[in-house]
Write a protein that holds these residues in place. Structure first.
Motif, PDB file in Angstrom:
ATOM      1  N   LEU A   1       0.895  -1.385  -0.031  1.00 53.06           N
ATOM      2  CA  LEU A   1      -0.065   0.012  -0.099  1.00 53.06           C
ATOM      3  C   LEU A   1       0.739   1.319  -0.058  1.00 53.06           C
ATOM      4  N   SER A   2       1.889   1.382   0.711  1.00 51.06           N
ATOM      5  CA  SER A   2       2.656   2.578   0.781  1.00 51.06           C
ATOM      6  C   SER A   2       3.313   2.688  -0.556  1.00 51.06           C
TER       7      SER A   2
ATOM      8  N   SER B   1      -4.971   1.915  -5.391  1.00 56.12           N
ATOM      9  CA  SER B   1      -4.772   2.127  -3.766  1.00 56.12           C
ATOM     10  C   SER B   1      -6.030   2.064  -3.032  1.00 56.12           C
ATOM     11  N   VAL B   2      -7.098   2.637  -3.558  1.00 57.09           N
ATOM     12  CA  VAL B   2      -8.455   2.603  -3.050  1.00 57.09           C
ATOM     13  C   VAL B   2      -8.796   1.312  -2.883  1.00 57.09           C
ATOM     14  N   HIS B   3      -8.846   0.506  -3.969  1.00 55.36           N
ATOM     15  CA  HIS B   3      -9.342  -0.776  -4.080  1.00 55.36           C
ATOM     16  C   HIS B   3      -8.689  -1.764  -3.053  1.00 55.36           C
ATOM     17  N   MET B   4      -7.237  -1.504  -2.945  1.00 56.79           N
ATOM     18  CA  MET B   4      -6.746  -2.272  -2.195  1.00 56.79           C
ATOM     19  C   MET B   4      -6.965  -2.032  -0.443  1.00 56.79           C
ATOM     20  N   LYS B   5      -7.063  -0.928  -0.150  1.00 54.23           N
ATOM     21  CA  LYS B   5      -7.491  -0.496   1.404  1.00 54.23           C
ATOM     22  C   LYS B   5      -8.268   0.911   1.061  1.00 54.23           C
ATOM     23  N   ILE B   6      -9.037   1.257   1.888  1.00 54.36           N
ATOM     24  CA  ILE B   6     -10.148   2.186   1.761  1.00 54.36           C
ATOM     25  C   ILE B   6      -9.514   3.551   2.314  1.00 54.36           C
ATOM     26  N   TYR B   7      -8.477   3.151   3.047  1.00 54.06           N
ATOM     27  CA  TYR B   7      -8.117   4.838   3.648  1.00 54.06           C
ATOM     28  C   TYR B   7      -7.555   5.785   2.626  1.00 54.06           C
TER      29      TYR B   7
ATOM     30  N   VAL C   1      -9.115   7.090   0.275  1.00 50.33           N
ATOM     31  CA  VAL C   1     -10.277   8.003  -0.123  1.00 50.33           C
ATOM     32  C   VAL C   1      -9.948   9.133   0.698  1.00 50.33           C
ATOM     33  N   THR C   2      -9.274   9.530   1.589  1.00 52.30           N
ATOM     34  CA  THR C   2      -9.410  10.533   2.541  1.00 52.30           C
ATOM     35  C   THR C   2      -8.405  11.478   1.588  1.00 52.30           C
ATOM     36  N   TYR C   3      -7.647  11.215   0.670  1.00 51.41           N
ATOM     37  CA  TYR C   3      -6.719  12.067  -0.194  1.00 51.41           C
ATOM     38  C   TYR C   3      -7.638  12.757  -1.392  1.00 51.41           C
ATOM     39  N   ALA C   4      -9.029  12.145  -1.495  1.00 53.59           N
ATOM     40  CA  ALA C   4      -9.773  12.737  -2.761  1.00 53.59           C
ATOM     41  C   ALA C   4      -9.769  14.174  -2.763  1.00 53.59           C
ATOM     42  N   ILE C   5     -10.304  14.902  -2.008  1.00 53.17           N
ATOM     43  CA  ILE C   5     -10.247  16.564  -1.900  1.00 53.17           C
ATOM     44  C   ILE C   5      -9.020  16.825  -2.156  1.00 53.17           C
TER      45      ILE C   5
ATOM     46  N   PHE D   1     -14.943  -4.128   1.486  1.00 56.82           N
ATOM     47  CA  PHE D   1     -15.231  -2.745   1.985  1.00 56.82           C
ATOM     48  C   PHE D   1     -16.136  -2.719   3.099  1.00 56.82           C
ATOM     49  N   LEU D   2     -17.376  -3.097   2.921  1.00 51.39           N
ATOM     50  CA  LEU D   2     -18.339  -2.896   3.881  1.00 51.39           C
ATOM     51  C   LEU D   2     -18.166  -3.341   5.328  1.00 51.39           C
ATOM     52  N   TYR D   3     -17.153  -4.523   5.328  1.00 51.63           N
ATOM     53  CA  TYR D   3     -16.860  -5.204   6.840  1.00 51.63           C
ATOM     54  C   TYR D   3     -16.307  -4.056   7.572  1.00 51.63           C
TER      55      TYR D   3
END
Length: 410
Positions: free
Chosen positions: A147-148, A173-179, A181-185, A247-249
């Motif tokens: 991920l890094s 990256s977002v597919h592998m781990k959801i976090y 997504v905080t970089y989107a904005i 994701f949902l878990y």
């Protein structure tokens, strides 16, 4: 004598020597891990690595990776690690070690783009390459290094204005781990205003109006295609399990095992309550609010914004373990050159951060190995660690010179 020492240091700081040495150290530790696993009761390899390998074995047999209980990752990871089954069981560790060192290479190139000399970039890269935490995590078979490298690849491509590639890596990256997504904005603002840097200092409403342009639409289309393409493909292959476990878990997760999270004790006490799910979802609100604020405040400096957003996400998360610290630690070498902390304050904050973990580890040890009821002490230690993390973040923000400010003063 002094000249000889300077020459030796210059050679050591050579980018290839530095990264080669880091790679050899990791290989030696991974080799030692194989020995320890075979000869000692306490195993070196992370339990997650066995979960990955078992999931890959199911894939190799034409079955679902989710037939392996506790596999809660994208099926892509199980597919990537198929050589664990067909070649060697140690392929995954070699991949993670390689990605770990690759992260150092990516950090080096980003630092050079941001104005550092080759020797200076190597010095800051060493903070990652010889950090015991990423070394230990990758050699024990944890996938965080993967991920890094993906997140840093996204950042490097953004710095180079290679938006197509950046979007590809970001979607992956977002597919592998959801976090991530905080970089989107901040990414959206950066991509939409990169042609005119002054636009980044406009008010929020004007920034919002400028978001809809060709570059951002292209970025969103590519990132969305990668993310939804992979997600849809695996949904067709493995059904609802792939969506839920990937994701949902993690949105509805109620982990009652002790961890650094300030929510741990609340989740433990309300595990059987009808309000448990609602409380778990509400716990995302502090993360959401703070990340929105920091995204607006620091969007002009992507590495710093990524660091702060990730640190907030990890510190206020429902589940927080030591390996999560790598999510923001990989950005530290990028912000250190512009961090104006005194040595005394820097060392003090570092010791305070380690002390916070020490206060948590003591009651956690007595719970895990001695069987004592120390849940309340673990919770208090988790709250203390959150306060310490907040203090550290505030001090970093206060003593950091943003890219826009540095540009004005230069």
């Amino acid at each position: 004598m002094a000249h000889t020492a300077d020459t030796y240091l210059s050679k050591l700081l050579n980018v290839w020597v530095l990264h080669g040495l880091a790679f050899v150290i990791r290989l030696l530790l991974a080799g030692y891990g194989i020995y320890q696993d075979k000869t000692m009761v306490v195993k070196y390899t992370d339990i997650d690595y066995h979960v990955f390998t078992d999931a890959s074995r199911f894939v190799a047999q034409g079955e679902s990776p989710y037939n392996r209980s506790t596999y809660r990752y994208t099926p892509l990871l199980a597919w990537i690690l198929l050589p664990n089954i067909y070649a060697t069981a140690h392929f995954g560790k070699l991949l993670f070690v390689t990605c770990d060192v690759l992260s150092g290479v990516l950090l080096y190139h980003i630092l050079c783009i941001r104005g550092l000399s080759s020797d200076g970039a190597c010095r800051y890269c060493a903070l990652w390459l010889f950090n015991p935490l990423p070394i230990g995590v990758s050699t024990r078979g944890n996938a965080e290094a993967l991920l890094s490298s993906l997140v840093l690849s996204t950042l490097l491509c953004l710095e180079l204005k290679r938006f197509f590639l950046a979007a590809f890596f970001y979607g992956l990256s977002v597919h592998m781990k959801i976090y991530p997504v905080t970089y989107a904005i901040p990414i959206a603002v950066y991509v939409s205003t990169h042609r005119n840097l002054e636009d980044r200092n406009k008010d929020v409403f004007r920034l919002f109006l400028r978001l809809f342009n060709k570059d951002l639409i292209l970025f969103a289309a590519v990132a969305g295609a990668v993310f939804f393409g992979l997600t849809s493909a695996f949904y067709c292959m493995y059904g609802w399990d792939s969506l839920y476990e990937t994701f949902l878990y993690h949105l509805t997760r109620r982990d009652i095992r002790h961890n650094f999270s300030p929510y741990f004790y609340m989740i433990y006490l309300t595990a059987e309550s009808e309000w448990s799910l609602a409380l778990g979802l509400v716990s995302f609100l502090p993360q959401l609010g703070l990340v929105l604020l920091t995204s607006v405040a620091f969007h002009a400096d992507l590495p710093f914004c990524f660091f702060i957003n990730t640190a907030i996400f990890v510190s206020f998360n429902k589940v927080c373990t030591s390996q999560y610290f790598l999510w923001y630690m990989c950005f530290l070498p990028l912000i250190m050159p512009r961090l104006r902390l005194s040595i005394k304050l820097g060392v003090g904050l570092l010791l305070l951060w380690f002390a916070g973990q020490g206060f948590w580890l003591m009651p956690a040890y007595y719970l895990e190995f001695e069987g004592h009821n120390t849940f309340s002490y673990i919770w208090l230690a988790g709250l203390l660690f959150l306060i310490i993390n907040t203090i550290v973040m505030v001090q970093i923000i206060s003593h950091y010179i943003p890219e826009s400010q540095k540009r004005k003063t230069s």
